[in-house]
Every structure is written in structure tokens, then in C-alpha cells.
Design a protein around this motif. Structure first.
Motif, PDB file in Angstrom:
ATOM      1  N   UNK A 435       0.821  -1.209   0.000  1.00 45.03           N
ATOM      2  CA  UNK A 435       0.000   0.000   0.000  1.00 45.03           C
ATOM      3  C   UNK A 435       0.856   1.261   0.000  1.00 45.03           C
ATOM      4  N   UNK A 436       2.156   1.118  -0.261  1.00 46.54           N
ATOM      5  CA  UNK A 436       3.069   2.262  -0.237  1.00 46.54           C
ATOM      6  C   UNK A 436       3.021   3.013  -1.567  1.00 46.54           C
ATOM      7  N   UNK A 437       3.629   4.203  -1.593  1.00 50.43           N
ATOM      8  CA  UNK A 437       3.612   5.026  -2.806  1.00 50.43           C
ATOM      9  C   UNK A 437       4.964   5.637  -3.146  1.00 50.43           C
ATOM     10  N   UNK A 438       5.943   5.568  -2.236  1.00 52.97           N
ATOM     11  CA  UNK A 438       7.185   6.308  -2.420  1.00 52.97           C
ATOM     12  C   UNK A 438       8.364   5.385  -2.721  1.00 52.97           C
ATOM     13  N   UNK A 439       9.261   5.866  -3.601  1.00 54.95           N
ATOM     14  CA  UNK A 439      10.434   5.066  -3.938  1.00 54.95           C
ATOM     15  C   UNK A 439      11.416   4.980  -2.775  1.00 54.95           C
ATOM     16  N   UNK A 440      11.335   5.885  -1.820  1.00 49.29           N
ATOM     17  CA  UNK A 440      12.172   5.755  -0.630  1.00 49.29           C
ATOM     18  C   UNK A 440      11.737   4.555   0.214  1.00 49.29           C
ATOM     19  N   UNK A 441      10.504   4.129   0.052  1.00 43.91           N
ATOM     20  CA  UNK A 441      10.036   2.877   0.662  1.00 43.91           C
ATOM     21  C   UNK A 441      10.426   1.689  -0.204  1.00 43.91           C
ATOM     22  N   UNK A 442      10.177   1.799  -1.500  1.00 43.64           N
ATOM     23  CA  UNK A 442      10.416   0.673  -2.404  1.00 43.64           C
ATOM     24  C   UNK A 442      11.894   0.308  -2.500  1.00 43.64           C
ATOM     25  N   UNK A 443      12.775   1.300  -2.336  1.00 44.45           N
ATOM     26  CA  UNK A 443      14.213   0.995  -2.369  1.00 44.45           C
ATOM     27  C   UNK A 443      14.554  -0.031  -1.286  1.00 44.45           C
ATOM     28  N   UNK A 444      13.966   0.127  -0.108  1.00 42.90           N
ATOM     29  CA  UNK A 444      14.227  -0.784   1.006  1.00 42.90           C
ATOM     30  C   UNK A 444      13.474  -2.096   0.831  1.00 42.90           C
ATOM     31  N   UNK A 445      12.183  -2.015   0.525  1.00 44.24           N
ATOM     32  CA  UNK A 445      11.388  -3.249   0.468  1.00 44.24           C
ATOM     33  C   UNK A 445      11.809  -4.151  -0.687  1.00 44.24           C
ATOM     34  N   UNK A 446      12.371  -3.582  -1.754  1.00 45.49           N
ATOM     35  CA  UNK A 446      12.837  -4.423  -2.864  1.00 45.49           C
ATOM     36  C   UNK A 446      14.033  -5.273  -2.454  1.00 45.49           C
ATOM     37  N   UNK A 447      14.674  -4.917  -1.344  1.00 44.61           N
ATOM     38  CA  UNK A 447      15.787  -5.710  -0.826  1.00 44.61           C
ATOM     39  C   UNK A 447      15.322  -6.749   0.193  1.00 44.61           C
ATOM     40  N   UNK A 448      14.141  -6.539   0.764  1.00 42.02           N
ATOM     41  CA  UNK A 448      13.602  -7.472   1.757  1.00 42.02           C
ATOM     42  C   UNK A 448      12.708  -8.533   1.127  1.00 42.02           C
ATOM     43  N   UNK A 449      12.069  -8.192   0.019  1.00 47.10           N
ATOM     44  CA  UNK A 449      11.090  -9.079  -0.611  1.00 47.10           C
ATOM     45  C   UNK A 449      11.451  -9.293  -2.074  1.00 47.10           C
ATOM     46  N   UNK A 450      10.762 -10.233  -2.689  1.00 44.61           N
ATOM     47  CA  UNK A 450      10.972 -10.519  -4.110  1.00 44.61           C
ATOM     48  C   UNK A 450       9.645 -10.428  -4.847  1.00 44.61           C
ATOM     49  N   UNK A 451       9.712 -10.012  -6.095  1.00 46.32           N
ATOM     50  CA  UNK A 451       8.557 -10.010  -6.987  1.00 46.32           C
ATOM     51  C   UNK A 451       8.725 -11.135  -8.010  1.00 46.32           C
ATOM     52  N   UNK A 452       7.675 -11.411  -8.765  1.00 48.81           N
ATOM     53  CA  UNK A 452       7.759 -12.485  -9.760  1.00 48.81           C
ATOM     54  C   UNK A 452       8.804 -12.183 -10.817  1.00 48.81           C
ATOM     55  N   UNK A 453       8.855 -10.942 -11.265  1.00 53.05           N
ATOM     56  CA  UNK A 453       9.860 -10.504 -12.236  1.00 53.05           C
ATOM     57  C   UNK A 453      10.496  -9.227 -11.705  1.00 53.05           C
ATOM     58  N   UNK A 454      11.668  -8.888 -12.230  1.00 51.96           N
ATOM     59  CA  UNK A 454      12.408  -7.723 -11.760  1.00 51.96           C
ATOM     60  C   UNK A 454      12.852  -6.876 -12.944  1.00 51.96           C
ATOM     61  N   UNK A 455      13.093  -5.598 -12.686  1.00 53.00           N
ATOM     62  CA  UNK A 455      13.657  -4.722 -13.707  1.00 53.00           C
ATOM     63  C   UNK A 455      15.164  -4.935 -13.793  1.00 53.00           C
ATOM     64  N   UNK A 456      15.671  -5.008 -15.008  1.00 52.11           N
ATOM     65  CA  UNK A 456      17.109  -5.154 -15.215  1.00 52.11           C
ATOM     66  C   UNK A 456      17.843  -3.881 -14.798  1.00 52.11           C
ATOM     67  N   UNK A 457      19.146  -4.029 -14.593  1.00 53.98           N
ATOM     68  CA  UNK A 457      19.987  -2.874 -14.308  1.00 53.98           C
ATOM     69  C   UNK A 457      20.893  -2.518 -15.483  1.00 53.98           C
ATOM     70  N   UNK A 458      20.829  -3.265 -16.563  1.00 52.83           N
ATOM     71  CA  UNK A 458      21.651  -2.967 -17.736  1.00 52.83           C
ATOM     72  C   UNK A 458      20.755  -2.508 -18.882  1.00 52.83           C
ATOM     73  N   UNK A 459      20.009  -1.441 -18.631  1.00 55.81           N
ATOM     74  CA  UNK A 459      19.086  -0.927 -19.630  1.00 55.81           C
ATOM     75  C   UNK A 459      17.650  -1.121 -19.194  1.00 55.81           C
ATOM     76  N   UNK A 460      16.750  -1.103 -20.165  1.00 54.39           N
ATOM     77  CA  UNK A 460      15.328  -1.261 -19.886  1.00 54.39           C
ATOM     78  C   UNK A 460      14.913  -2.668 -20.270  1.00 54.39           C
TER      79      UNK A 460
END
Length: 536
Positions: A435-460
Motif C-alpha cells: 500500500x506504499x507510494x514512495x520510492x524511498x520505501x520501495x528501495x528498502x522493500x525491494x531488498x527485503x522481498x521478491x517479486x515475480x519478475x524484476x527490472x534489469x539494471x543494464x538498460x530497460x
């Protein structure tokens, strides 16, 4: 012989019973039909490691949406135990990401340690500390003086000095964004396309970008940047800077040169509009020689945002950032039937955007977006100004740093002592992201949890997360995700398909007992997929 026959006959029967019992326990949530107004028809566990989503309409961008951090997967028993309450789940986070919480002192710091049971490559940073400071300058001072290793959202006006500092490394993000000048067609004179076109041709966008924005910012020739790939039309340019043609258009439109146009903007700049007051002043000075009087209306940030979203501003500076790397992220927000900021909808743009968003064939989809780009130039609902390169800052001793449009590859970087301190602009809202909205939250939670797919870091693009692979039917209305085996949450539970169904249903189904979150609004889910199931 008789005993042997009895045993061989019973064994298949026993296996069949076990399979039936397993199938009974598989979860499924399904709408009776799509009349409830949302985009999802069903989510179901096909077996323990296969999940299928059925959509109301084709959606080739569906996997990109599921990479968004709000779709973190949670153990269904843990979710039930805490009834989906973000506050309760934040007290003892239970994830499958590369890190787990070691210490949290609210208002001061959050320390993460590497998760020994992480399903992916072990993090190279063993201890990761987050702190927060509101101003970009204070964050930059701490990184420059070696009190921190990295920071988010540096002020674009500081890019030059950062690049001159041999101890710092400015890492640029893909520009999935747009700074633009909005014109609301509900207000005269912007209800006339000739006036909108003329105003665009009287503004020297290149001069604004070159004098106000940092080096590397691209003058926007289309609403979507070239980074998108699909949706961008190569070699297609916006209306040129042409004062003579603009004045001819204004005369034909019987433009009233005695009127005063009010240009509204926020008192608070951001990465995409780093100095809105200076941009507004430049626009006013560029229009004045041609007899167009502009009064500047500087508004408090929250008041401005609310007024623009309500469609109450006629002429304004604004910006947009993609939630996911697909053209639909733009057209489903700014040009949707619910959007008010540009006034009445443009039916041809809206129709073609809906068609393009539902087209699974890449060539057909691109052809539709080519037509949309022509429509946008013809209608000129807004003036595209810039695609802005935002960035993160790392100290030089941090090796292997990379970013995408949203986050940094913090688990993959290397520091001399295996620790890293990251400064961001605000404290996380919560440690459960649904239920969050801010990337300052998502930066942390993306390290604690996993999603089905992820965004690459070498482009789009996308890479596997909890799903090793995924596929769709030919028209992209049915998406199947194949889960990894052996993924373990920090509470010891093993991932299965029911966890995916339960996590998604807790957000989607308003009558689900776990539909709690932080505020209960689940704002981003509604932006992606429309109405809730069983909405009151």
C-alpha cells in the motif's frame, strides 16, 4: 501373486487421492465477469509452482507491471496471521529478498544484513545501512566527506561539480520521464488547437534545456523518450520553433492579444523540473516579444498538485515519470478518461492508445503508437520539454554500481569492507510495500522481498525474479508464471503458488480479510488495474 496384485492396484489409487487433495488446496480468486470495472479476471494456482493470471483485456505490459515493488510476494500463512496490516508486518518483516532487517531505529537508521537463505546470488554487501536527509545538499556533503557511500536524487544543478570530484561517481538513470508544459482545453484560449500549436512554436525549448537543465538532458521531440523503444517513433520531430508561423496561426484563431495567460507552477522543484521558477520566467520572456502577456502563478507544492490533478490549471509546468517501462504507463495516466489535467479527453488519442495497449504484436503496436505521435503533434495537448537524466551518486571505491530508472543494484556492488551506507531523501513509509507510494520505501522493500519478475539494471527490460519463466497466450489475456523451487522466506516457509495468489488477492479483493495495508487505498494497484474486486 495375489498380494502383489493388490499392492500394485492400491498404489495408483493412493497417488490419485493425494493429487486430488493437493488440487483442493490450491487457491483461486476469480471475478464472476469483468463488469466490476477492473482489469483482472482471475488469479489461480495451477499447481504448487505455477500461477496463472487471466485478464479482462489483452495487456502485453502485464509482466512489467508485476515488477513494481507493491507486488512483493508474501508467505500466505504470515499474511493471514497479520491480516495484511502493513504496520504489523513491518515489526518483523518476512521476505525472500537478498536482505533481512538487523536493526531499525525509527527516525535514525535502518540496518539490513544479508539473507543467508536468499534464492539468488549472495549479496556482496553484508551490511547495508539506510539513513535519510531531506535536502540533496546535506546528502551530498555526507557522501563527499566519506560519512556515506551513496545517495539518491542529487540536485541536477550539482551534476557538474560532482563530475569534477574525482572521489565521486555520478551514475545516470534511463530517462523514462517527461517534463512538459500543460495546456487545459477546457479553458480559453487553449480550447483552440491553433493557439496550442502557436504557443508551442513560440517557445524555444532547446534554449530552455541548454540553459537550465544539466548537460545530457535531451530536448523532448515526443512524449516518450527513445529509451522506451516501443512507442517512440524514430526521426519524428515535434513542432519547430517558428515564430512567424505561430503568429499566423494566432491571427487565424482571432487570438486576443490583450488577455493575460496565467502560467502556474510548483514552488518546489524536483529532478525533472529543477528550477520551475526560472523555467517559467524564461517562457514568459520568450512569449512577451510576440505580444503574449504571461503572469506567473507560483503555488505551494501540495496545492499545485491537487489543482492540476483536478483540472483547475489552464497553463502549467508539470512532469511525469513512468511507473513501468511501457508506453501504457503514460497513456493510462495522462490521457485516460479519468485524467483531468489536460481537460477534455482527446477521443482519437484515447482510442488509439487503448488499441495499442491491447495489441500483443510488436509491429502492429508500434504502428499504432506512430499514429498517436502524429495525433499528439496535431492536437498539441501539451508541449514536451525535456527527457531528464536523473542519477545516483556513489563514492569511487564502490565498485560495480549500476542503476535502472528506479533503483540501484546495491546487493551487487563491492566495497572494501563489505558494508555500505546509503542516504535517501526520506524514511520508508513502511516495511511492507503493498500500500506504499514512495520510492524511498520501495528501495528498502525491494531488498527485503521478491517479486515475480524484476527490472534489469543494464538498460530497460525484465529479468526473472521468483518466476524463472513466464509466457502468455497469443492475445496476452492469459499469463502463466513458473516459480522457482526451494525459495524460502525468512520465517522458514517455502514459496508456493498459493503465496502468489494470496499476496495478489490481498490487494485486489476488497473483501479479502488481508486487504488492510497502511491506508487501505492501494493507490498504485488501482492506477495499474482499475477497480478492486468486491469493491463496496
Amino acid at each position: 501373486m495375489t498380494i502383489s496384485l493388490v499392492l500394485s492396484a492400491c498404489q495408483p489409487l493412493s497417488l490419485q487421492v493425494e493429487q486430488v487433495q493437493a488440487s483442493v488446496n490450491l487457491q483461486r480468486v476469480r471475478a464472476q465477469d469483468c463488469s466490476y470495472g477492473g482489469a483482472i479476471r482471475a488469479v489461480e494456482a495451477v499447481d504448487d509452482y505455477t500461477v496463472r493470471f487471466t485478464l479482462c483485456n489483452p495487456d502485453p505490459a502485464f509482466p512489467a507491471k508485476l515488477a513494481f515493488p507493491i507486488f512483493a510476494i508474501q508467505d500466505d500463512e504470515y499474511l493471514n496471521e497479520h491480516r495484511g496490516d502493513s504496520k504489523a508486518m513491518s515489526r518483523q518483516p518476512n521476505g525472500s529478498g537478498p536482505y533481512e532487517v538487523a536493526e531499525y531505529v525509527p527516525g535514525v537508521r535502518l540496518v539490513l544484513r544479508s539473507n543467508p537463505d536468499y534464492w539468488g546470488l549472495p549479496p556482496r554487501i553484508e551490511s547495508l545501512t539506510f539513513r535519510w536527509a531531506t535536502t540533496s545538499l546535506s546528502r551530498l556533503v555526507e557522501v563527499s566527506t566519506e560519512k556515506a557511500h551513496a545517495m539518491d536524487s542529487p540536485d541536477p544543478n550539482s551534476f557538474y561539480s560532482i563530475n569534477q570530484d574525482s572521489s565521486l561517481n555520478l551514475v545516470y538513470r534511463p530517462a523514462l520521464n517527461l517534463a512538459f508544459i500543460g495546456m487545459n482545453n477546457r479553458f480559453a484560449p487553449f480550447n483552440d488547437a491553433r493557439v496550442r500549436q502557436a504557443i508551442s512554436m513560440l517557445i524555444d525549448r532547446e534554449r530552455i534545456v541548454n540553459t537550465i537543465y544539466p548537460v545530457g538532458t535531451e530536448v523532448a521531440e515526443q512524449f516518450l523518450s527513445p529509451v522506451f523503444g516501443v512507442g517512440y517513433t524514430p526521426l519524428y520531430a515535434w513542432l519547430p520553433y517558428d515564430p512567424q508561423q505561430a503568429l499566423d496561426l494566432l491571427r487565424r484563431a482571432n487570438f486576443d492579444f490583450e488577455q493575460e495567460l496565467i502560467l502556474s507552477y510548483s514552488s518546489q522543484g524536483n529532478e525533472l523540473l529543477p528550477d520551475p521558477h526560472r523555467i517559467a520566467q524564461t517562457i514568459r520572456s520568450q512569449l512577451l516579444p510576440y505580444g503574449i502577456n504571461v503572469r506567473l502563478n507560483r503555488m505551494e507544492a501540495a496545492e499545485f498538485e491537487q489543482s492540476v490533478q483536478a483540472g483547475n490549471e489552464a497553463f502549467f509546468l508539470y512532469s511525469w515519470s513512468a511507473d513501468y517501462a511501457d508506453p501504457n504507463s503514460l497513456y493510462s495516466t495522462i490521457f485516460s478518461s479519468n485524467a483531468q489535467l489536460l481537460g477534455n479527453v482527446y477521443p482519437d488519442i484515447q482510442f488509439m492508445a487503448n488499441e495499442a495497449g491491447r495489441t500483443s504484436d510488436p509491429d502492429q503496436r508500434q504502428n499504432r503508437y506512430n499514429r498517436i505521435n502524429e495525433m499528439l503533434r496535431m492536437h498539441t495537448p501539451a508541449i514536451p520539454l525535456a527527457h531528464v537524466r536523473t542519477a545516483a551518486v556513489f563514492r569511487r571505491e564502490v565498485q560495480g554500481a549500476a542503476v535502472n530508472a528506479y533503483l540501484e543494484n546495491l546487493p551487487e556492488v563491492i566495497t572494501p569492507d563489505g558494508t555500505l551506507v546509503f542516504l535517501q531523501s526520506a524514511e520508508p513509509e513502511s516495511l511492507w510495500p503493498a500500500d506504499a507510494t514512495q520510492w524511498t520505501t520501495f528501495r528498502v522493500t525491494s531488498l527485503l522481498y521478491s517479486t515475480l519478475v524484476e527490472n534489469k539494471f543494464d538498460g530497460v527490460g525484465l529479468r526473472p525474479g521468483l518466476a524463472e519463466s513466464w509466457s502468455s497466450n497469443p492475445n496476452a489475456t492469459e499469463w502463466t508464471f513458473n516459480l522457482r523451487y526451494g525459495v524460502r522466506f525468512t520465517n522458514g516457509a517455502l514459496l508456493n503458488a498459493n503465496d502468489v495468489v494470496a499476496s495478489f488477492a490481498a490487494i485486489w479483493d476488497a473483501q479479502n480479510p488481508n486487504h488492510t495495508g497502511e491506508s487501505g487505498q492501494f493507490q498504485l494497484f488501482r492506477r495499474f488495474f482499475g477497480a478492486f474486486l468486491n469493491q463496496p
